[in-house]
Design a protein around this motif. Structure first.
Motif, short mmCIF file in Angstrom:
data_model
loop_
_atom_site.label_atom_id
_atom_site.label_comp_id
_atom_site.label_asym_id
_atom_site.label_seq_id
_atom_site.Cartn_x
_atom_site.Cartn_y
_atom_site.Cartn_z
N VAL A 43 0.94 -1.40 0.22
CA VAL A 43 0.10 -0.41 -0.17
C VAL A 43 0.99 1.32 -0.10
CG1 VAL A 43 -1.90 1.10 1.51
CG2 VAL A 43 -2.18 -1.25 1.37
N LEU A 44 0.51 2.42 -0.69
CA LEU A 44 1.21 3.46 -1.20
C LEU A 44 0.51 4.88 0.12
CD1 LEU A 44 2.87 5.89 -1.53
CD2 LEU A 44 1.76 5.60 -3.71
N LYS A 45 0.57 5.48 0.69
CA LYS A 45 -0.45 6.33 1.68
C LYS A 45 -0.17 7.57 0.69
CE LYS A 45 -1.19 3.81 6.11
NZ LYS A 45 -1.73 3.77 7.14
N VAL A 46 -1.28 8.01 0.59
CA VAL A 46 -0.55 9.41 -0.22
C VAL A 46 -1.97 10.50 0.43
CG1 VAL A 46 -1.76 10.89 -2.73
CG2 VAL A 46 -0.50 8.60 -2.73
N GLY A 47 -1.38 11.45 2.02
CA GLY A 47 -2.43 11.78 2.58
C GLY A 47 -2.90 10.33 3.54
N SER A 48 -4.26 10.41 3.45
CA SER A 48 -4.86 9.56 4.21
C SER A 48 -5.76 8.83 3.51
CB SER A 48 -6.41 10.33 4.87
OG SER A 48 -7.14 11.26 3.87
N ARG A 49 -5.40 9.11 2.21
CA ARG A 49 -5.85 7.69 0.89
C ARG A 49 -5.08 6.64 0.44
NH1 ARG A 49 -6.82 8.85 -5.45
NH2 ARG A 49 -8.32 6.94 -5.09
N MET A 50 -5.12 5.29 0.90
CA MET A 50 -4.36 4.82 0.33
C MET A 50 -4.55 3.85 -1.21
SD MET A 50 -5.39 2.50 4.05
CE MET A 50 -4.84 0.78 3.85
N VAL A 51 -3.68 3.74 -1.54
CA VAL A 51 -3.96 2.47 -3.06
C VAL A 51 -2.33 1.66 -3.40
CG1 VAL A 51 -4.78 5.49 -4.04
CG2 VAL A 51 -2.37 5.22 -4.09
N VAL A 52 -3.36 1.34 -4.32
CA VAL A 52 -2.23 0.15 -4.02
C VAL A 52 -0.96 0.37 -6.29
CG1 VAL A 52 -1.37 -2.31 -4.97
CG2 VAL A 52 -3.20 -2.18 -2.55
N PRO A 53 -0.26 0.38 -5.52
CA PRO A 53 0.57 0.92 -7.39
C PRO A 53 0.41 -0.84 -8.22
CG PRO A 53 1.86 1.15 -5.94
CD PRO A 53 0.96 0.73 -4.73
N LYS A 54 -0.02 -0.84 -9.38
CA LYS A 54 -0.59 -2.02 -10.08
C LYS A 54 0.73 -2.60 -10.00
CE LYS A 54 -1.28 -2.89 -14.68
NZ LYS A 54 -1.44 -1.90 -15.98
N GLU A 55 2.12 -2.62 -10.09
CA GLU A 55 2.69 -3.73 -10.52
C GLU A 55 3.06 -4.39 -9.53
OE1 GLU A 55 3.97 -4.67 -13.40
OE2 GLU A 55 2.91 -3.29 -14.57
N LYS A 56 3.18 -3.44 -8.18
CA LYS A 56 3.01 -3.99 -6.94
C LYS A 56 2.47 -5.13 -6.57
CE LYS A 56 6.75 -1.89 -5.90
NZ LYS A 56 8.17 -3.27 -5.81
N PHE A 57 1.06 -5.06 -7.39
CA PHE A 57 -0.31 -5.70 -6.81
C PHE A 57 -0.23 -7.01 -7.02
CE2 PHE A 57 -5.07 -6.58 -8.00
CZ PHE A 57 -4.88 -7.17 -7.68
N ILE A 58 0.45 -7.24 -8.52
CA ILE A 58 0.99 -8.49 -9.49
C ILE A 58 1.49 -9.01 -8.47
CG2 ILE A 58 1.28 -9.11 -11.69
CD1 ILE A 58 0.14 -6.12 -13.09
N GLU A 59 2.83 -8.42 -8.50
CA GLU A 59 3.95 -8.54 -7.88
C GLU A 59 3.05 -9.89 -6.65
OE1 GLU A 59 7.23 -6.10 -6.66
OE2 GLU A 59 7.12 -5.63 -9.18
N TRP A 60 2.44 -8.64 -5.65
CA TRP A 60 2.00 -9.21 -4.63
C TRP A 60 1.14 -10.69 -5.35
CZ3 TRP A 60 -2.98 -10.45 -2.88
CH2 TRP A 60 -3.22 -10.62 -1.57
N VAL A 61 -0.13 -10.87 -5.67
CA VAL A 61 -0.67 -11.51 -6.17
C VAL A 61 0.52 -12.93 -6.77
CG1 VAL A 61 -2.23 -12.71 -8.16
CG2 VAL A 61 -2.87 -10.58 -7.17
N GLU A 62 1.38 -12.50 -7.58
CA GLU A 62 2.04 -14.34 -7.75
C GLU A 62 2.67 -14.58 -6.47
OE1 GLU A 62 4.28 -11.99 -11.28
OE2 GLU A 62 3.18 -12.22 -12.52
N ARG A 63 3.65 -13.20 -6.18
CA ARG A 63 4.07 -14.08 -4.79
C ARG A 63 3.34 -15.16 -4.01
NH1 ARG A 63 5.99 -9.97 -3.16
NH2 ARG A 63 4.37 -9.17 -1.75
N ASN A 64 1.59 -14.84 -3.31
CA ASN A 64 1.11 -15.65 -2.61
C ASN A 64 0.42 -16.39 -3.59
OD1 ASN A 64 0.83 -13.81 0.05
ND2 ASN A 64 1.85 -12.42 -1.45
#
Length: 71
Positions: A43-64
């Motif tokens: 997760v990347l926090k931008v102020g109070s908002r939380m977003v997930v960079p697409k490439e990191k999300f893909i890596e997370w899915v593959e890793r898990n």
């Protein structure tokens, strides 16, 4: 079980919010939100908002998903 409307990672925007994470994974919105609070979720926090960079999300899915299928 919910199903994802996405057929390819190419369809995703550069950053995903909790709602989009849940849609992509085919889980409830509350499950997507909870996942974004897990320590190992990218997760990347931008102020109070939380977003997930697409490439990191893909890596997370593959890793898990490694080792979860048949050998």
């Amino acid at each position: 079980m919910k199903t994802s409307n996405y057929k390819s990672y190419d369809e995703l925007p550069l950053f995903l919010n909790a709602e989009l994470v849940s849609k992509v994974l085919g889980v409830s919105p509350s499950s997507g939100y909870e996942l974004m609070h897990e320590a190992d979720f990218p997760v990347l926090k931008v102020g109070s908002r939380m977003v997930v960079p697409k490439e990191k999300f893909i890596e997370w899915v593959e890793r898990n998903t490694k080792g979860s299928g048949s050998d």
